[in-house]
Design a protein around this motif. Structure first.
Motif, mmCIF file in Angstrom:
data_model
loop_
_atom_site.group_PDB
_atom_site.id
_atom_site.type_symbol
_atom_site.label_atom_id
_atom_site.label_comp_id
_atom_site.label_asym_id
_atom_site.label_seq_id
_atom_site.Cartn_x
_atom_site.Cartn_y
_atom_site.Cartn_z
ATOM 1 N N MET A 1 0.810 -1.208 0.000
ATOM 2 C CA MET A 1 0.000 0.000 0.000
ATOM 3 C C MET A 1 0.839 1.251 0.000
ATOM 4 O O MET A 1 0.608 2.187 -0.738
ATOM 5 C CB MET A 1 -0.919 -0.007 1.239
ATOM 6 C CG MET A 1 -1.883 1.133 1.237
ATOM 7 S SD MET A 1 -2.174 1.743 2.880
ATOM 8 C CE MET A 1 -0.859 2.934 3.015
ATOM 9 N N MET A 5 1.019 4.222 -2.685
ATOM 10 C CA MET A 5 0.686 5.564 -2.205
ATOM 11 C C MET A 5 1.741 6.576 -2.622
ATOM 12 O O MET A 5 1.434 7.647 -3.137
ATOM 13 C CB MET A 5 0.654 5.462 -0.684
ATOM 14 C CG MET A 5 0.508 6.738 -0.017
ATOM 15 S SD MET A 5 -1.170 6.816 0.453
ATOM 16 C CE MET A 5 -1.156 8.476 0.963
ATOM 17 N N GLU A 27 -6.664 5.013 -2.776
ATOM 18 C CA GLU A 27 -5.705 5.761 -1.969
ATOM 19 C C GLU A 27 -5.897 7.246 -2.233
ATOM 20 O O GLU A 27 -6.287 7.645 -3.319
ATOM 21 C CB GLU A 27 -4.302 5.298 -2.330
ATOM 22 C CG GLU A 27 -4.047 3.927 -1.728
ATOM 23 C CD GLU A 27 -2.930 3.195 -2.407
ATOM 24 O OE1 GLU A 27 -2.226 3.820 -3.226
ATOM 25 O OE2 GLU A 27 -2.764 2.009 -2.117
ATOM 26 N N TRP A 392 -11.254 8.590 3.904
ATOM 27 C CA TRP A 392 -9.884 8.074 4.089
ATOM 28 C C TRP A 392 -9.585 7.879 5.580
ATOM 29 O O TRP A 392 -8.962 6.898 5.978
ATOM 30 C CB TRP A 392 -8.862 8.993 3.429
ATOM 31 C CG TRP A 392 -7.475 8.438 3.535
ATOM 32 C CD1 TRP A 392 -6.424 8.978 4.196
ATOM 33 C CD2 TRP A 392 -6.995 7.207 2.981
ATOM 34 N NE1 TRP A 392 -5.316 8.171 4.099
ATOM 35 C CE2 TRP A 392 -5.642 7.066 3.355
ATOM 36 C CE3 TRP A 392 -7.589 6.189 2.221
ATOM 37 C CZ2 TRP A 392 -4.870 5.960 2.994
ATOM 38 C CZ3 TRP A 392 -6.811 5.098 1.858
ATOM 39 C CH2 TRP A 392 -5.470 4.988 2.248
#
Ligand SMILES: Cc1ncc(C[n+]2csc(CCOP(=O)(O)OP(=O)(O)O)c2C)c(N)n1
Ligand SMILES: [Mg+2]
Length: 809
Positions: A1, A5, A27, A392
């Motif tokens: 991740m 990102m 993301e 988020w």
């Protein structure tokens, strides 16, 4: 991740990402993180503001808090919590950034809104992150600068130990967010230099390099020196120095000269730019600059120039995430990241040399609120869950959610190890033998771990080390054939040897004592240290017990009984420290069997607490650590055996654990009319007390000798009943621990190889005249007899003290 990102964000290096995410699964773009960052800045600032302006404390004492120090870490902490951390990671937050931490926990949904206006209120958010008192989960307490930085390093060392002994757990990264002035603290460098912290690839220290401390802008940056020190210690060193806009400017004509000019500028001059309006920034920045820099500046307008030359990477989320990802690639050693930041970033007090305790005015707060599009009605709101930022935050809450540690296995500790002592023996030697016995017990041995700062062999840990070995991540070949001490090093070893740093000892003990929480593995940590040097590690000792850690430490040898060693090695005030420290039970036995019962009792309480069980009923209020003060003076064990024969093990053991028992009982003589006196001694001085009692008996005085095994437990019992009386406005009684032993209101003499103050309260507790003998001067070399005579601890002085006490009746 994380890689994805960073790719996402770094793809937008020079411009905000055009496409915004629309659901939590995606993301976030940089703009979303920046929106969260602004809200974190607002909430952290407002939390401090509310504490100072919204509450009427009625006492006129300034509440305080640190808006500038907090602002300095807003970007770094936004990057960590909203883009970098995983659930198993553990973070230590610089003390003065506690408002940022709580703001983030609130935005993540882990803190109730009601707490936000309650920073520094009774039962509210703590001034500095606290494991035991904050309502949201804190991994490491901080406050005394330097210690919170080192704690994760030792927690990582403990995880390495736990993984080697009990199998690997999900990887945790141990991260410390450190103020740059914290690097002035010696304990930082003691921790970095210790071989026990070598090669810990899951450690990351992020230095909040705002070039300011409490009093001032730090002159002449020492960063180059610090970086060399970390490199020399085997760390990976990274920098987040220039933001993306400055980096881009360096690539333009005149860029290299611009970079050199900023790099060479004294801190005081650079910091002074932050408080100026844009036109003044230009004038000051260009003052004395080379032509190339002036020409560069002429191509940029005032506003742009002011924001460009102060564009530091510690507030540039994209650059921060890139450097964090780069640090992650160095799994073979710890990393330190110097993040260039601005103290007071985003606030009108930015960079001001006096901003450490500065607070925004009401107008400035209103202005900031307005800039964020908030009103007084919405200022405490969480991020709108319908927006990408709110979604988020919800996704991150899930990602970081922790499941409570499973309770560990119940370790069953025996009442004692049946230590036999037919010859004179010292408590230090008995301690070593008891540990060896426990290492033979398969139910206990796996959890025992010992540690010492280069005094393992001189504090009688050799027997344990011979059996259990020394911990090292790799097996090392031994080149010695010493028949007395086998120093076998490898991953199965259960002794962790430290360099000579008592700070490191207590920091490591603290983290071993928190392994049940931070590594999901209860341990039985036992440390040893020369007693006078307990004080050398005292701040770390306090830190560790304040953090809720449970362990056993033996301070040995102690007192002037360590006669030939002289003053610097003779402890006097440590007994008082032990009695007074909260969450520490201080124990000073004289006889081997008493020590056996007390040490096993202490380990049982540590085991129960570390397994997440309730403290044992008879030790209620004692779910803490244990400090044993021991000696190398071998003493005759017969008197204890006689007490055993007289009282029986069940009663004697109960009294020993409660803090005192009668070593010599003269009650019968007192009943027959002899004047009665109590001689209450603790530790190594008991032989002199016994001799004095015999002399007094010859004079027709009924002297009962009380061996005080734990002045702390007696004092606490007394205080408990007193406080109970105070709170309920009733007459306090004498607690059982005292009442069972001191049955008469007879005068008392206290005798202790420690400051006389430590036992002097006993007279008040008993309501009887008291004379307290102890060591109230610095030590010196001599024989035990010399030093006892010099400090009135010899039998003759004790007799005289008893006569004096009788005359005070
Ligand atoms: C052991 C200790 N000594 C002194 C203090 C008081 N103190 C608190 S913050 C501070 C300066 C910290 O500067 P820095 O670490 O650079 O943090 P900043 O506020 O700049 O982020 C001092 C001296 C303390 N908390 N702990
Ligand atoms: Mg600083």
């Amino acid at each position: 991740m994380i890689v994805g990102m960073v790719a996402d964000i770094s793809g937008a290096r020079d411009a905000r990402p055009a496409v915004q995410p629309t659901s939590a699964e995606q993301e976030p773009g940089l703009a979303v993180l920046e929106e969260i960052e602004r809200r974190v800045l607002w909430l952290a600032t407002r939390i401090v503001d509310a504490a100072n302006h919204d509450r009427d404390t009625k006492d006129g004492v300034k509440v305080g808090g640190h808006e500038a120090s907090s602002a300095s870490l807003v970007s770094v902490m936004t990057a960590l919590y909203f883009a970098y951390l995983d659930a198993p990671d553990r973070v230590s937050v610089k003390p003065h950034a506690s408002p940022v931490y709580h703001a983030i926990q609130y935005l993540l949904g882990n803190l109730d809104r009601g707490y936000l206006p309650r920073l520094r209120a009774f039962g509210g958010l703590q001034s500095y992150p606290s494991r035991t008192k904050d309502p949201d989960r804190v991994d490491f307490s901080t406050g005394s600068v330097g210690l919170g930085a080192a704690a994760p390093l030792f927690a990582a060392a403990v995880r390495r130990y736990v993984d080697a002994h009990f199998g690997p757990r999900p990887r945790s990264r141990y991260i410390a967010l450190i103020g740059d002035a914290e690097l002035d603290e010696g304990n930082i460098w003691e921790a970095v230099a210790d071989p026990a912290t070598d090669g810990l690839g899951d450690v990351l220290w992020i230095v909040d390099l705002n070039r300011q401390s409490l009093d001032r802008v730090v002159p002449g940056m020492r960063i180059a020196q610090w970086e060399q020190q970390f490199t020399a210690a085997g760390w990976h060193v990274a920098e987040a120095k220039y933001g993306r806009r400055l980096q881009a400017a360096f690539g333009q004509p005149g860029g290299p000269a611009l970079r050199d000019w900023i790099d060479a500028m004294p801190n005081e001059q650079y910091q002074s730019l932050f408080g100026l309006d844009p036109a003044a920034v230009r004038a000051r920045f260009c003052d004395g600059a080379p032509d190339e820099v002036i020409q560069f500046c002429q191509r940029v307008n005032d506003d742009e120039l002011a924001s460009l030359v102060t564009d530091l990477a510690g507030h540039d989320l994209a650059t921060l995430l890139e450097v964090l990802a780069e640090c992650d690639k160095h799994r073979d050693r710890p990393s330190v990241l110097f993040a260039y930041t601005i103290k007071g970033w985003g606030l009108p007090i930015a960079g001001n040399p006096r901003n450490h305790s500065a607070l925004l005015t009401e107008a400035q707060i209103a202005d900031l609120r307005g800039q964020l599009g908030l009103t007084e009605a919405t200022e405490w709101d969480r991020l709108d869950p319908m927006t990408p930022a709110g979604q988020w935050a919800a996704a991150r809450r899930e990602h970081l959610a922790r499941h409570p540690a499973e309770p560990g296995p119940a370790v069953s500790i025996p009442d004692g190890t049946d230590i036999r002592a037919s010859r004179p023996i010292a408590t230090q030697e008995a301690f070593g033998r008891i540990l060896v016995e426990l290492s033979r017990n398969p139910a206990v041995a796996p959890y025992l771990v010992t540690t010492a700062p280069d005094v393992a062999t001189s504090t009688n840990l050799a027997g344990f080390i011979n059996r259990m070995g020394v911990f090292s991540p790799d097996t090392r070949r031994s080149w010695t054939d010493d028949p007395v001490l086998k120093w076998t090093e490898g991953p199965s070893g259960q002794h962790i040897e430290l360099g000579i740093s008592e700070m490191n000892l207590f920091l490591l003990l603290g983290q071993l004592g928190l392994a049940w929480d931070l590594s999901g593995q209860p341990l039985l940590p036992v440390g040893t240290v020369y007693d006078p040097f307990v004080l050398r590690g005292l701040d770390a000792f306090i830190y560790s017990v304040y953090s809720g850690a449970r362990f056993v430490v033996a301070g040995t040898p102690s007192g002037v009984t360590l006669a030939p060693e002289g003053g610097a090695h003779q402890s006097t005030i440590t007994a008082s420290v032990g009695i007074e420290l909260p969450s520490v039970t201080f124990i000073e036995p004289a006889y081997a069997v008493a020590l056996d019962w007390l040490l096993c009792g202490a380990l049982r309480s540590v085991a129960a607490a570390n397994a997440g069980e309730q403290a044992l009923p008879q030790q209620a209020g004692e779910a803490g650590s244990y400090y044993f003060r021991l000696t190398t003076r071998a003493i005759d064990q017969q008197p204890f055996q006689q007490a055993r024969d007289r009282l029986g093990d069940a009663i004697l053991r109960r009294q020993v654990l409660a803090g005192a028992y009668r070593l010599v009982d003269a009650e019968a003589a007192a009943r027959d009319g002899a004047p009665a006196v109590y001689l209450a001694g603790s530790g190594a001085v008991l032989p002199e007390v016994l001799t004095a009692a015999a002399e007094l008996a010859d004079e027709g005085i009924a002297a009962t000798v009380v061996d005080v095994t734990s002045a702390d437990r007696l004092y606490r019992a007394w205080q408990r009943t007193l406080r109970q009386g105070v709170r309920t406005a009733t007459t306090p009684s004498i607690p059982g621990a005292l009442r069972n032993v001191f049955t008469d209101r007879a005068p008392v003499v206290t005798v202790h190889d420690a400051a006389s103050h430590a036992l002097s309260w006993l007279g008040s507790a008993l309501g009887a005249p008291a004379v307290s003998l102890g060591v109230d001067a610095f030590g010196q070399s001599g024989t035990v007899a010399d030093l006892y005579r010099a400090n009135d601890l010899d039998a003759g002085s004790i007799v005289n003290a008893a006569l004096a006490a009788l005359s005070l009746r």
